[in-house]
Design a protein around this motif. Structure first.
Motif, PDB file in Angstrom:
ATOM      1  N   PRO A 206       0.840  -1.203   0.000  1.00 54.66           N
ATOM      2  CA  PRO A 206       0.000   0.000   0.000  1.00 54.66           C
ATOM      3  C   PRO A 206       0.871   1.248   0.000  1.00 54.66           C
ATOM      4  O   PRO A 206       1.981   1.247   0.544  1.00 54.66           O
ATOM      5  CB  PRO A 206      -0.782  -0.125   1.309  1.00 54.66           C
ATOM      6  N   THR A 207       0.365   2.321  -0.597  1.00 50.58           N
ATOM      7  CA  THR A 207       1.107   3.581  -0.649  1.00 50.58           C
ATOM      8  C   THR A 207       0.293   4.757  -0.125  1.00 50.58           C
ATOM      9  O   THR A 207       0.827   5.855   0.028  1.00 50.58           O
ATOM     10  CB  THR A 207       1.532   3.876  -2.095  1.00 50.58           C
ATOM     11  N   GLU A 208      -0.985   4.534   0.140  1.00 44.30           N
ATOM     12  CA  GLU A 208      -1.861   5.610   0.603  1.00 44.30           C
ATOM     13  C   GLU A 208      -2.681   5.146   1.808  1.00 44.30           C
ATOM     14  O   GLU A 208      -2.887   3.950   2.010  1.00 44.30           O
ATOM     15  CB  GLU A 208      -2.812   6.045  -0.522  1.00 44.30           C
ATOM     16  N   ASP A 209      -3.142   6.126   2.613  1.00 42.00           N
ATOM     17  CA  ASP A 209      -3.966   5.823   3.796  1.00 42.00           C
ATOM     18  C   ASP A 209      -3.287   4.761   4.659  1.00 42.00           C
ATOM     19  O   ASP A 209      -3.908   3.769   5.084  1.00 42.00           O
ATOM     20  CB  ASP A 209      -5.368   5.349   3.383  1.00 42.00           C
ATOM     21  N   LEU A 210      -2.002   4.946   4.933  1.00 40.84           N
ATOM     22  CA  LEU A 210      -1.204   3.933   5.608  1.00 40.84           C
ATOM     23  C   LEU A 210      -1.464   3.898   7.116  1.00 40.84           C
ATOM     24  O   LEU A 210      -1.614   4.930   7.769  1.00 40.84           O
ATOM     25  CB  LEU A 210       0.274   4.171   5.357  1.00 40.84           C
ATOM     26  N   ASN A 211      -1.494   2.694   7.667  1.00 34.99           N
ATOM     27  CA  ASN A 211      -1.635   2.477   9.098  1.00 34.99           C
ATOM     28  C   ASN A 211      -0.705   1.343   9.513  1.00 34.99           C
ATOM     29  O   ASN A 211      -0.550   0.357   8.782  1.00 34.99           O
ATOM     30  CB  ASN A 211      -3.064   2.062   9.462  1.00 34.99           C
ATOM     31  N   VAL A 212      -0.093   1.476  10.700  1.00 36.43           N
ATOM     32  CA  VAL A 212       0.685   0.388  11.287  1.00 36.43           C
ATOM     33  C   VAL A 212       0.142   0.105  12.677  1.00 36.43           C
ATOM     34  O   VAL A 212       0.060   1.005  13.515  1.00 36.43           O
ATOM     35  CB  VAL A 212       2.180   0.719  11.371  1.00 36.43           C
ATOM     36  N   ALA A 213      -0.259  -1.128  12.918  1.00 33.82           N
ATOM     37  CA  ALA A 213      -0.769  -1.543  14.226  1.00 33.82           C
ATOM     38  C   ALA A 213       0.195  -2.555  14.821  1.00 33.82           C
ATOM     39  O   ALA A 213       0.701  -3.439  14.121  1.00 33.82           O
ATOM     40  CB  ALA A 213      -2.164  -2.144  14.091  1.00 33.82           C
ATOM     41  N   SER A 214       0.450  -2.429  16.113  1.00 33.59           N
ATOM     42  CA  SER A 214       1.354  -3.342  16.811  1.00 33.59           C
ATOM     43  C   SER A 214       0.534  -4.297  17.671  1.00 33.59           C
ATOM     44  O   SER A 214      -0.265  -3.860  18.506  1.00 33.59           O
ATOM     45  CB  SER A 214       2.327  -2.554  17.688  1.00 33.59           C
ATOM     46  N   VAL A 215       0.726  -5.593  17.447  1.00 37.65           N
ATOM     47  CA  VAL A 215      -0.046  -6.620  18.157  1.00 37.65           C
ATOM     48  C   VAL A 215       0.911  -7.487  18.956  1.00 37.65           C
ATOM     49  O   VAL A 215       1.869  -8.051  18.402  1.00 37.65           O
ATOM     50  CB  VAL A 215      -0.837  -7.494  17.162  1.00 37.65           C
ATOM     51  N   ALA A 216       0.679  -7.602  20.262  1.00 36.55           N
ATOM     52  CA  ALA A 216       1.518  -8.448  21.108  1.00 36.55           C
ATOM     53  C   ALA A 216       1.290  -9.913  20.768  1.00 36.55           C
ATOM     54  O   ALA A 216       0.161 -10.332  20.481  1.00 36.55           O
ATOM     55  CB  ALA A 216       1.209  -8.198  22.583  1.00 36.55           C
ATOM     56  N   LEU A 217       2.356 -10.699  20.785  1.00 39.60           N
ATOM     57  CA  LEU A 217       2.240 -12.135  20.544  1.00 39.60           C
ATOM     58  C   LEU A 217       1.937 -12.843  21.852  1.00 39.60           C
ATOM     59  O   LEU A 217       2.613 -12.641  22.862  1.00 39.60           O
ATOM     60  CB  LEU A 217       3.533 -12.689  19.953  1.00 39.60           C
ATOM     61  N   ARG A 218       0.916 -13.692  21.842  1.00 41.54           N
ATOM     62  CA  ARG A 218       0.545 -14.406  23.064  1.00 41.54           C
ATOM     63  C   ARG A 218       1.592 -15.460  23.429  1.00 41.54           C
ATOM     64  O   ARG A 218       1.680 -15.871  24.579  1.00 41.54           O
ATOM     65  CB  ARG A 218      -0.817 -15.072  22.886  1.00 41.54           C
TER      66      ARG A 218
END
Length: 358
Positions: free
Chosen positions: A204-216
């Motif tokens: 993706p190049t637009e409307d970028l989001n990064v979410a961080s998810v903890a590993l169980r």
């Protein structure tokens, strides 16, 4: 935990502590007044019941950051309770607590005997878990051990039949609004430099989001999920957003992982995230949540009409039943979604309206 058979033991312990803290030139000052001033919850376990993309019920374990739930202390009534309900499925039978007192007061928990007739006093420890399935009595003794103040501590959990999220409108100051906007993660990733398992044309190049998810399964690792859209000019026929993820380790002997493209093959369009302008994605409440505006390309989603959620790190998506928009909600320009430890915020039209989960 060390059980106290008589209050004489407590007084003796306080006296010994005092003698250890003074030297030949100092006199110990005893304070007759004390109180609990801060009460904080540790990390709590949670069991979640949900429905997967195939429509089957499933159960999995998660955690709740207890520190994000403010505990209200009523000094006049002698009560302590959480201001906001803990999420459905939170286990309050084994809870770690941290307590701060005024004037060095000593905290004791009254666990009572099984028949409920006799006191069973235990010195509080911030490393031992307590069972809050019933309200607990906390006492804080003054330095001389001659008097104490009593509190009833109650933890409240949202009932299983009341799992939908409610919203509250707030009127933040300019400073508070700036703080909320600063919660939006900065997209600072370099997928092509890190390595890809699929063509860079799918990035993706637009409307970028990064979410961080903890590993169980690994406390030293987390999963970064990159979500956004490809250029409308170059890829006018896209109907869905592009989703990639990568595991990042921080412990010793950590490995380096490539970015993995979340393939759309074999997944029905109903379980893919629509391509929407102003796409917003966050990690919250053991899931990824997304919301967006006008449909782009061949997408058919209505702007800001619902939340989409993913329970498998962005592989599949569905309209959320737990998170629904308040009646009459509208966004004419841009809706920004951010989170902190305990709340989800919707900042509408650059702050003209701010909604927060209750």
């Amino acid at each position: 935990m060390k059980r106290l058979k008589t209050m004489a033991v407590l007084v003796a312990a306080l006296s010994l502590l005092t003698s250890c803290l003074k030297d030949n030139n100092d006199e110990t000052v005893y304070y007759d007044d004390t109180a609990i001033t801060v009460f904080t919850l540790g990390t709590l376990n949670r069991t979640l019941h949900t429905t997967n993309a195939a429509g089957n019920d499933s159960t999995y374990k998660g955690t709740v950051a207890g520190s994000g739930y403010s505990m209200l202390i009523d000094q006049a009534q002698g009560t302590i309770s959480n201001e906001k309900l803990l999420p459905t499925g939170t286990d309050i039978s084994k809870v770690i607590t941290s307590v701060t007192t005024k004037n060095g007061g000593t905290v004791v928990v009254n666990l009572r005997t099984h028949d409920g007739l006799k006191d069973s006093l235990v010195v509080h420890s911030n490393t031992d878990s307590l069972d809050f399935t019933k309200p607990l009595e906390f006492r804080v003794y003054n330095m001389s051990g001659t008097a104490y103040r009593k509190y009833t501590v109650t933890l409240n959990v949202k009932a299983s039949g009341d799992d939908s999220v409610r919203w509250e409108q707030t009127s933040p100051t300019a400073e508070e609004l700036a703080r909320l906007m600063s919660l939006k993660p900065v997209v600072d990733v370099t997928p092509e430099a890190d390595g890809l398992d699929a063509s860079a044309d799918l990035l993706p190049t637009e409307d970028l989001n990064v979410a961080s998810v903890a590993l169980r399964t690994d406390a030293t690792a987390r999963r970064l999920v990159l979500v956004g859209n490809r250029s409308v000019e170059t890829y006018p026929d896209d109907a869905t957003a592009m989703v990639w993820s990568r595991i990042v380790e921080s412990g010793e002997d950590s490995e380096t992982y490539k970015w993995m493209f979340h393939t759309q093959e074999g997944i029905t369009s109903a379980n893919l995230l629509p391509r929407m302008s102003g796409l917003q994605v966050v990690s919250f409440d053991e899931r990824l949540l997304a919301i967006g505006g006008k449909a782009l390309g061949k997408a058919t989603a209505e702007p800001y009409s619902c939340f989409y959620e993913s329970l498998d790190n962005g592989l599949t998506w569905q309209q959320s039943k737990r998170y629904t928009l308040p009646t009459g909600f509208s966004c004419t320009d841009k809706c920004t979604m951010v989170t902190d430890d305990a709340n989800l915020y919707l900042i509408v039209d650059e702050g003209k309206q701010v909604l927060v989960t209750k």
